[in-house]
Design an enzyme around this catalytic site. Structure first.
Site, PDB file in Angstrom:
ATOM      1  N   CYS A 104       0.854  -1.180   0.000  1.00  0.00           N
ATOM      2  CA  CYS A 104       0.000   0.000   0.000  1.00  0.00           C
ATOM      3  C   CYS A 104       0.895   1.237   0.000  1.00  0.00           C
ATOM      4  O   CYS A 104       1.903   1.257   0.703  1.00  0.00           O
ATOM      5  CB  CYS A 104      -0.893  -0.008   1.233  1.00  0.00           C
ATOM      6  SG  CYS A 104      -1.984   1.406   1.316  1.00  0.00           S
ATOM      7  N   HIS A 127      -9.444  -3.878  -1.302  1.00  0.00           N
ATOM      8  CA  HIS A 127      -8.414  -3.143  -0.567  1.00  0.00           C
ATOM      9  C   HIS A 127      -8.887  -1.709  -0.275  1.00  0.00           C
ATOM     10  O   HIS A 127      -8.754  -1.216   0.851  1.00  0.00           O
ATOM     11  CB  HIS A 127      -7.127  -3.133  -1.401  1.00  0.00           C
ATOM     12  CG  HIS A 127      -5.980  -2.391  -0.809  1.00  0.00           C
ATOM     13  ND1 HIS A 127      -4.840  -3.016  -0.349  1.00  0.00           N
ATOM     14  CD2 HIS A 127      -5.775  -1.056  -0.602  1.00  0.00           C
ATOM     15  CE1 HIS A 127      -3.997  -2.094   0.122  1.00  0.00           C
ATOM     16  NE2 HIS A 127      -4.537  -0.894  -0.035  1.00  0.00           N
ATOM     17  N   GLU A 128      -9.493  -1.070  -1.277  1.00  0.00           N
ATOM     18  CA  GLU A 128      -9.907   0.332  -1.101  1.00  0.00           C
ATOM     19  C   GLU A 128     -11.132   0.448  -0.189  1.00  0.00           C
ATOM     20  O   GLU A 128     -11.225   1.393   0.606  1.00  0.00           O
ATOM     21  CB  GLU A 128     -10.184   0.990  -2.464  1.00  0.00           C
ATOM     22  CG  GLU A 128      -9.034   0.939  -3.455  1.00  0.00           C
ATOM     23  CD  GLU A 128      -7.678   1.354  -2.893  1.00  0.00           C
ATOM     24  OE1 GLU A 128      -7.637   2.129  -1.919  1.00  0.00           O
ATOM     25  OE2 GLU A 128      -6.661   0.871  -3.418  1.00  0.00           O
ATOM     26  N   HIS A 159      -9.989   0.461   3.252  1.00  0.00           N
ATOM     27  CA  HIS A 159      -9.525   1.795   3.668  1.00  0.00           C
ATOM     28  C   HIS A 159     -10.688   2.627   4.210  1.00  0.00           C
ATOM     29  O   HIS A 159     -10.540   3.345   5.208  1.00  0.00           O
ATOM     30  CB  HIS A 159      -8.907   2.544   2.485  1.00  0.00           C
ATOM     31  CG  HIS A 159      -7.437   2.307   2.297  1.00  0.00           C
ATOM     32  ND1 HIS A 159      -6.502   2.615   3.254  1.00  0.00           N
ATOM     33  CD2 HIS A 159      -6.734   1.816   1.250  1.00  0.00           C
ATOM     34  CE1 HIS A 159      -5.289   2.319   2.802  1.00  0.00           C
ATOM     35  NE2 HIS A 159      -5.397   1.819   1.589  1.00  0.00           N
TER      36      HIS A 159
END
Ligand SMILES: CSCC[C@H](NC=O)C(=O)O
Length: 136
Positions: free
Chosen positions: A85, A126-127, A130
């Protein structure tokens, strides 16, 4: 406008707020910043540019797709993988799903629903993490 990348893990560990129709300028900044980093970054969440809104942008071939308030409504075929990341040092192991179905709003706040697989699905997962303050 291209923004600096946030690396403060305390800030990045906080949950983001829902995006609203008026967040177009944030979407633009996120797309500009992803484009500026496209050699080393395949996706970004708004908190990576310092804004705790549930907005992500994902590289899909030549284009960067913005998604507001993305939610995974279906997922299948888990697998183990390693990810890095831009906001973190090194790589970490994580579980992702090969196929996902995502509901989100586009930049005009129109409802969308789409199925993604493989690498694109992995970036989206993954986002979205976040947005929930989860770092790999
Ligand atoms: C496999 S998903 C990795 C996504 C990562 N971007 C940060 O949010 C990046 O390295 O581009």
């Amino acid at each position: 406008m291209i923004k600096p990348i946030v690396k403060d893990t305390f800030f990045l560990s906080q949950k983001s707020e829902p995006a609203v129709r008026e967040d177009g300028a944030i979407v633009k900044d996120l797309l500009d910043t992803l484009q500026a980093n496209r050699e080393r970054c395949v996706g970004m969440a708004a908190n990576m540019i310092g804004i705790k809104k549930r907005i992500i942008a994902v590289q899909m071939g030549e284009v960067n797709l913005p998604m507001l308030n993305p939610v995974i409504v279906k997922k299948s075929k888990p697998y183990e993988t390693e990810e890095g990341c831009l906001s973190l040092e090194g790589v970490r192991r994580t579980t992702r799903y090969e196929t996902i179905e995502v509901e989100y709003r586009d930049v005009n706040f129109k409802r969308c629903k789409q199925r993604y697989t493989g690498w694109t699905a992995q970036i989206i997962q993954h986002e979205i993490d976040h947005c929930d303050g989860i770092l790999i």
